[in-house]
Write an enzyme that holds these catalytic residues in place. Sequence first.
Site, PDB file in Angstrom:
ATOM      1  N   SER A 119       8.551 -14.661 -36.405  1.00  0.00           N
ATOM      2  CA  SER A 119       7.210 -14.594 -35.816  1.00  0.00           C
ATOM      3  C   SER A 119       6.610 -13.205 -35.999  1.00  0.00           C
ATOM      4  CB  SER A 119       7.267 -14.860 -34.313  1.00  0.00           C
ATOM      5  OG  SER A 119       7.974 -16.017 -34.034  1.00  0.00           O
ATOM      6  N   HIS A 140       5.796 -18.825 -41.897  1.00  0.00           N
ATOM      7  CA  HIS A 140       5.666 -18.858 -40.432  1.00  0.00           C
ATOM      8  C   HIS A 140       5.040 -20.180 -39.999  1.00  0.00           C
ATOM      9  CE1 HIS A 140       3.792 -17.121 -36.541  1.00  0.00           C
ATOM     10  NE2 HIS A 140       5.005 -17.546 -36.311  1.00  0.00           N
ATOM     11  N   GLU A 152       1.743 -19.850 -42.180  1.00  0.00           N
ATOM     12  CA  GLU A 152       1.339 -18.569 -42.763  1.00  0.00           C
ATOM     13  C   GLU A 152       2.402 -18.206 -43.803  1.00  0.00           C
ATOM     14  OE1 GLU A 152      -1.034 -16.254 -39.232  1.00  0.00           O
ATOM     15  OE2 GLU A 152       1.138 -16.245 -39.049  1.00  0.00           O
ATOM     16  N   ASN A 190      -1.485 -14.580 -34.590  1.00  0.00           N
ATOM     17  CA  ASN A 190      -1.173 -13.829 -33.370  1.00  0.00           C
ATOM     18  C   ASN A 190      -1.964 -12.528 -33.302  1.00  0.00           C
ATOM     19  OD1 ASN A 190       0.541 -15.719 -32.292  1.00  0.00           O
ATOM     20  ND2 ASN A 190       2.362 -14.872 -33.271  1.00  0.00           N
TER      21      ASN A 190
HETATM   22  N1  LIG Z   1       9.510 -21.121 -30.775  1.00  0.00           N
HETATM   23  C1  LIG Z   1       8.348 -20.784 -31.318  1.00  0.00           C
HETATM   24  O1  LIG Z   1       7.264 -21.034 -30.773  1.00  0.00           O
HETATM   25  C2  LIG Z   1       8.336 -20.126 -32.670  1.00  0.00           C
HETATM   26  C3  LIG Z   1       7.195 -20.246 -33.484  1.00  0.00           C
HETATM   27  C4  LIG Z   1       7.216 -19.668 -34.764  1.00  0.00           C
HETATM   28  C5  LIG Z   1       8.335 -18.960 -35.180  1.00  0.00           C
HETATM   29  N2  LIG Z   1       9.415 -18.843 -34.356  1.00  0.00           N
HETATM   30  C6  LIG Z   1      10.586 -18.124 -34.870  1.00  0.00           C
HETATM   31  O2  LIG Z   1      11.540 -19.069 -35.309  1.00  0.00           O
HETATM   32  C7  LIG Z   1      12.860 -18.565 -35.109  1.00  0.00           C
HETATM   33  C8  LIG Z   1      13.644 -19.554 -34.275  1.00  0.00           C
HETATM   34  O3  LIG Z   1      12.997 -19.763 -33.054  1.00  0.00           O
HETATM   35  P1  LIG Z   1      13.354 -21.018 -32.115  1.00  0.00           P
HETATM   36  O4  LIG Z   1      12.292 -21.063 -31.077  1.00  0.00           O
HETATM   37  O5  LIG Z   1      13.634 -22.210 -32.942  1.00  0.00           O
HETATM   38  O6  LIG Z   1      14.729 -20.506 -31.452  1.00  0.00           O
HETATM   39  P2  LIG Z   1      15.887 -21.385 -30.800  1.00  0.00           P
HETATM   40  O7  LIG Z   1      16.563 -20.486 -29.841  1.00  0.00           O
HETATM   41  O8  LIG Z   1      15.357 -22.686 -30.311  1.00  0.00           O
HETATM   42  O9  LIG Z   1      16.864 -21.696 -32.026  1.00  0.00           O
HETATM   43  C9  LIG Z   1      17.551 -20.719 -32.734  1.00  0.00           C
HETATM   44  C10 LIG Z   1      18.845 -21.340 -33.255  1.00  0.00           C
HETATM   45  O10 LIG Z   1      19.417 -20.435 -34.194  1.00  0.00           O
HETATM   46  C11 LIG Z   1      20.822 -20.543 -34.051  1.00  0.00           C
HETATM   47  N3  LIG Z   1      21.505 -19.399 -34.672  1.00  0.00           N
HETATM   48  C12 LIG Z   1      21.698 -18.173 -34.171  1.00  0.00           C
HETATM   49  N4  LIG Z   1      22.388 -17.423 -35.069  1.00  0.00           N
HETATM   50  C13 LIG Z   1      22.628 -18.209 -36.158  1.00  0.00           C
HETATM   51  C14 LIG Z   1      23.302 -18.026 -37.399  1.00  0.00           C
HETATM   52  N5  LIG Z   1      23.882 -16.863 -37.697  1.00  0.00           N
HETATM   53  N6  LIG Z   1      23.358 -19.045 -38.245  1.00  0.00           N
HETATM   54  C15 LIG Z   1      22.772 -20.227 -37.940  1.00  0.00           C
HETATM   55  N7  LIG Z   1      22.123 -20.470 -36.788  1.00  0.00           N
HETATM   56  C16 LIG Z   1      22.053 -19.478 -35.899  1.00  0.00           C
HETATM   57  C17 LIG Z   1      21.027 -20.648 -32.538  1.00  0.00           C
HETATM   58  O11 LIG Z   1      22.310 -21.153 -32.237  1.00  0.00           O
HETATM   59  C18 LIG Z   1      19.886 -21.588 -32.163  1.00  0.00           C
HETATM   60  O12 LIG Z   1      20.288 -22.950 -32.196  1.00  0.00           O
HETATM   61  C19 LIG Z   1      12.694 -17.178 -34.478  1.00  0.00           C
HETATM   62  O13 LIG Z   1      12.722 -16.212 -35.491  1.00  0.00           O
HETATM   63  C20 LIG Z   1      11.322 -17.272 -33.840  1.00  0.00           C
HETATM   64  O14 LIG Z   1      10.699 -16.018 -33.681  1.00  0.00           O
HETATM   65  C21 LIG Z   1       9.452 -19.426 -33.116  1.00  0.00           C
END
Ligand SMILES: NC(=O)c1ccc[n+]([C@@H]2O[C@H](COP(=O)([O-])OP(=O)(O)OC[C@H]3O[C@@H](n4cnc5c(N)ncnc54)[C@H](O)[C@@H]3O)[C@@H](O)[C@H]2O)c1
Length: 415
Positions: A119, A140, A152, A190
């Site tokens: 993000s 993104h 994005e 953002n």
């Molecule tokens: N949630 C949102 O609104 C959103 C929107 C856009 C981007 N993002 C980005 O997307 C990414 C994930 O966010 P999310 O909300 O899905 O998080 P989340 O916590 O729901 O999921 C993250 C997952 O990654 C796994 N993980 C951690 N280390 C790992 C590794 N070494 N290998 C494989 N898996 C691993 C965790 O176990 C978890 O299941 C982040 O970088 C976040 O900034 C989130």
Amino acid sequence: MKVQRAAVIGAGAMGSGIAQVLSQSGIQVILKDVKQEFVDRGLANIKRMYDSRVKKQTLTQEEADELFRLIKGSTDYEGFNNVDIVIEAALETIELKLAIFKEIDEICPSRAILASNTSALSISEIASATRRPDKVVGMHFFNPAQFMKLVEVIPGVKTSHDTVKSAIELCRDMGKVPVEVKECPGFLVNRLLFPYMNEALWALTEGAGTPQEIDDAVEAFGLPMGPFTLFDMTGIDICEHVNQFLYKEYGPRFSPSPLLKHMINAGFLGQKSGAGFFIHEKGAIPKKGEPKKINPELSKLIEAAKKDAKTDAKASKKFEAYRVLLPMFNEAVYALQEDVIEPSDVDVAMEFGCGLTRGLLTIAEEKGLDWTLNELDGYHKDLGERFRASWLLRKLVRAGIHNFSKLEKQPVAAR
Ligand SMILES: NC(=O)c1ccc[n+]([C@@H]2O[C@H](COP(=O)([O-])OP(=O)(O)OC[C@H]3O[C@@H](n4cnc5c(N)ncnc54)[C@H](O)[C@@H]3O)[C@@H](O)[C@H]2O)c1
């Protein structure tokens, strides 16, 4: 390069959504997480989404089963030596992303694109962990990835044009709307959304309107939800984090209101904690137009925030939606000034990323860029640096140009 085989790292909210949209377009996907239970949870989420499509009759059971079978869960890198792209959606820490990119760079074939769904982290920095920075790109997605159309696509300093082209093509294959945004803090959506939300906080702290009045004024203008409903939905703690990050990166234009800090200290985190600006008795966000119950503790927190604010600036006018839209528009022009995005993509990004039904640049063009500049200058005089107009806007007004399409580098059809 046409993507046929993909891998997604992280089976959480975003990773499972991305794996699903990949499978929906017939792409084989490996969905990797660190523990089998996390993989299973991700797969179960996807299965639930496919089941609901069968229920809604947008897919037959056979079609849904076939698409679901394209996704294979994994806790290791098996099969990564034959993928065309990896999309990383693990946790948002630079150390973890650097470690993951170093590993996948060693395992994936040299043709593979390595994308991150970060993000806010630097794509160029993530790319530095690999020996193929030309093939590293930001993709993104917005939450929920199954439904939000915008992606994005963010090239870092060394990303090749071919990589960007392939990422854009993949987004289109998945039925998404890609917009190329050069790497900058907050990327585009953002970066534009937070000055608007932050300004709503300042207006509230000054007493220009209640959260309900400000939300209503903004919704009446055509936005899908007001800023305070959005704060509560996103989470006050997450918004404060982004606000502080953007302030650190861009300076006084993003001066954060102290109000969020007071709300966090008092335990009001929005919908997830049962109360933020509004009370969410059942954890639900009221629908547009429904009366909302304002948090009765809010006035005390506003008083505390007023004391903290290092300014005694007063708005000279009654609250109107332009007060919060102008900083968002102004930031869009700063992004144009920095060549971060093409003008025609600004309105597309804000429509598909935030649901703006009226184009931001289009509104300004309709009102007149001279009017817009004049308003910004007026607010700047009263309220300070948050309203400092971009020099590009001033240049356009001086030149008598009233249409942003004059800045377009390539005709839209040629891109
Ligand atoms: N949630 C949102 O609104 C959103 C929107 C856009 C981007 N993002 C980005 O997307 C990414 C994930 O966010 P999310 O909300 O899905 O998080 P989340 O916590 O729901 O999921 C993250 C997952 O990654 C796994 N993980 C951690 N280390 C790992 C590794 N070494 N290998 C494989 N898996 C691993 C965790 O176990 C978890 O299941 C982040 O970088 C976040 O900034 C989130």
